[in-house]
Design a protein around this motif. Structure first.
Motif, mmCIF file in Angstrom:
data_model
loop_
_atom_site.group_PDB
_atom_site.id
_atom_site.type_symbol
_atom_site.label_atom_id
_atom_site.label_comp_id
_atom_site.label_asym_id
_atom_site.label_seq_id
_atom_site.Cartn_x
_atom_site.Cartn_y
_atom_site.Cartn_z
ATOM 1 N N GLY A 60 23.504 46.185 34.957
ATOM 2 C CA GLY A 60 23.630 47.608 35.662
ATOM 3 C C GLY A 60 24.266 47.560 36.910
ATOM 4 N N GLN A 61 25.094 46.151 37.281
ATOM 5 C CA GLN A 61 26.101 46.269 38.180
ATOM 6 C C GLN A 61 27.583 46.271 37.804
ATOM 7 O OE1 GLN A 61 25.365 45.858 41.452
ATOM 8 N NE2 GLN A 61 23.057 46.294 40.910
ATOM 9 N N SER A 62 28.355 47.066 38.490
ATOM 10 C CA SER A 62 29.822 47.236 37.954
ATOM 11 C C SER A 62 30.597 46.028 38.193
ATOM 12 C CB SER A 62 30.467 48.255 38.730
ATOM 13 O OG SER A 62 31.581 48.466 38.378
ATOM 14 N N ILE A 63 31.356 45.654 37.149
ATOM 15 C CA ILE A 63 32.146 44.518 37.137
ATOM 16 C C ILE A 63 33.523 44.697 38.156
ATOM 17 C CG2 ILE A 63 31.291 43.691 34.790
ATOM 18 C CD1 ILE A 63 34.029 44.498 33.720
ATOM 19 N N PHE A 64 33.406 45.919 38.454
ATOM 20 C CA PHE A 64 34.729 46.345 39.339
ATOM 21 C C PHE A 64 34.417 46.401 40.636
ATOM 22 C CE2 PHE A 64 35.617 48.257 34.973
ATOM 23 C CZ PHE A 64 36.447 47.598 34.636
ATOM 24 N N LYS A 65 33.278 46.377 41.170
ATOM 25 C CA LYS A 65 32.801 46.458 42.301
ATOM 26 C C LYS A 65 33.596 45.720 43.422
ATOM 27 C CE LYS A 65 28.598 43.448 42.609
ATOM 28 N NZ LYS A 65 27.243 43.434 42.689
ATOM 29 N N SER A 66 33.368 45.942 44.705
ATOM 30 C CA SER A 66 34.302 45.317 45.812
ATOM 31 C C SER A 66 33.391 43.969 45.705
ATOM 32 C CB SER A 66 33.906 45.763 46.955
ATOM 33 O OG SER A 66 34.825 45.072 48.071
ATOM 34 N N GLY A 67 34.220 42.879 45.757
ATOM 35 C CA GLY A 67 33.500 41.365 45.874
ATOM 36 C C GLY A 67 33.147 40.844 44.776
ATOM 37 N N MET A 68 33.473 41.585 43.664
ATOM 38 C CA MET A 68 33.129 41.036 42.256
ATOM 39 C C MET A 68 34.154 39.618 42.132
ATOM 40 S SD MET A 68 31.627 40.362 39.469
ATOM 41 C CE MET A 68 30.382 41.754 39.290
ATOM 42 N N ASP A 69 33.766 38.441 41.943
ATOM 43 C CA ASP A 69 34.671 37.298 41.649
ATOM 44 C C ASP A 69 35.000 37.303 40.171
ATOM 45 O OD1 ASP A 69 35.768 34.794 40.973
ATOM 46 O OD2 ASP A 69 34.631 33.863 42.707
#
Length: 256
Positions: free
Chosen positions: A73-82
């Motif tokens: 449910g969390q975007s892999i492109f979101k800000s801060g994604m390593d």
């Protein structure tokens, strides 16, 4: 209908190279602890789609990804994604074994050592665990310090799988993992895939319909329309392979 929790979901996922679309508007939902197969003709963009699921597309100059991919449910492109941490959670096994010019044990631990600090005892335990899970431990336990290049091609592919498993992935992406292997090694990898899904989710690109029928729980057919790879249907293995109403699927199955 599959009631297992979803682990990966794509929404209108598109991949373009400069101005040319490779894959367009792919929306898929992948449940936990299953083998999700991607089938379709060569050039339809299956491998490109697979690489978008853990942002390996970031490493290819000129590729642009739009739409979304969500992991739990969390975007892999979101800000801060390593991206490196993402690829540990969503690992990759390629078509050809990629072994480094190092020992068997150093190959297994290559990624894990870069993600965390491990004591010598923890490294020993992790290497054995990963090799056991990849069904390679009994064959290499007495020569862990020997060069990985001395292994057979089938063993090298299982070594690459062990290296992926050492990072404790939730999802393993497999891009035609048996296409370079002999029948016996292919059987070994297929048996592993069936066992691994109890602890991991597998997304498998394959051109082999026998393999799809043997190991997949769910299939998605990626075909070419208007020169672009598109999702044409998805569902159970039998329902997808029996889609005579989708001309591209019918032709693909008949030609296999």
């Amino acid at each position: 209908m599959d009631k297992r929790p979803h682990i990966l979901q794509t929404t209108e996922l598109c991949v373009t190279a400069t101005s040319r679309a490779l894959v367009r508007d792919v929306s898929l939902t992948i449940a936990e602890h299953q083998v999700f197969g991607l089938i379709g003709p060569s050039g339809a963009g299956k491998s490109t789609l697979l690489r978008a699921l853990n942002r390996l597309t970031d490493l290819v100059p000129g590729l642009k990804v739009t739409g979304d991919v969500q992991l739990h449910g969390q975007s892999i492109f979101k800000s801060g994604m390593d991206a490196n941490a993402l690829r540990a959670r969503v690992g990759m096994l390629f078509q050809q074994p990629v072994v480094f010019p190092a020992s068997i044990v150093d190959n297994v631990l290559f990624g894990a050592r870069r993600l965390q600090s491990l004591s010598k005892s923890a490294q020993t335990e992790l290497a054995e665990s990963a090799l056991q899970e990849a069904a390679l431990w009994s064959e290499v336990k007495d020569r862990l310090k020997t060069p990985a290049a001395k292994l057979s091609v089938g063993q090298q592919q299982r070594l690459c799988l062990a290296r992926t498993l050492a990072t404790k992935p939730e999802v393993i992406l497999m891009d035609e993992p048996t296409s370079a292997l002999d029948p016996r090694s292919t059987e070994a990898i297929e048996a592993l895939i069936k066992r691994l899904k109890s602890r991991h989710t597998i997304v498998l690109v394959t051109h082999n319909l026998r393999q799809a029928r043997n190991v997949a729980d769910h299939l998605a057919f990626i075909g070419v329309r208007d020169g672009v790879g598109q999702l044409l249907c998805s569902g159970s293995v039998d329902s997808v392979l029996g889609r005579t109403d989708v001309a591209e699927v019918d032709e693909y199955v008949c030609c296999q």
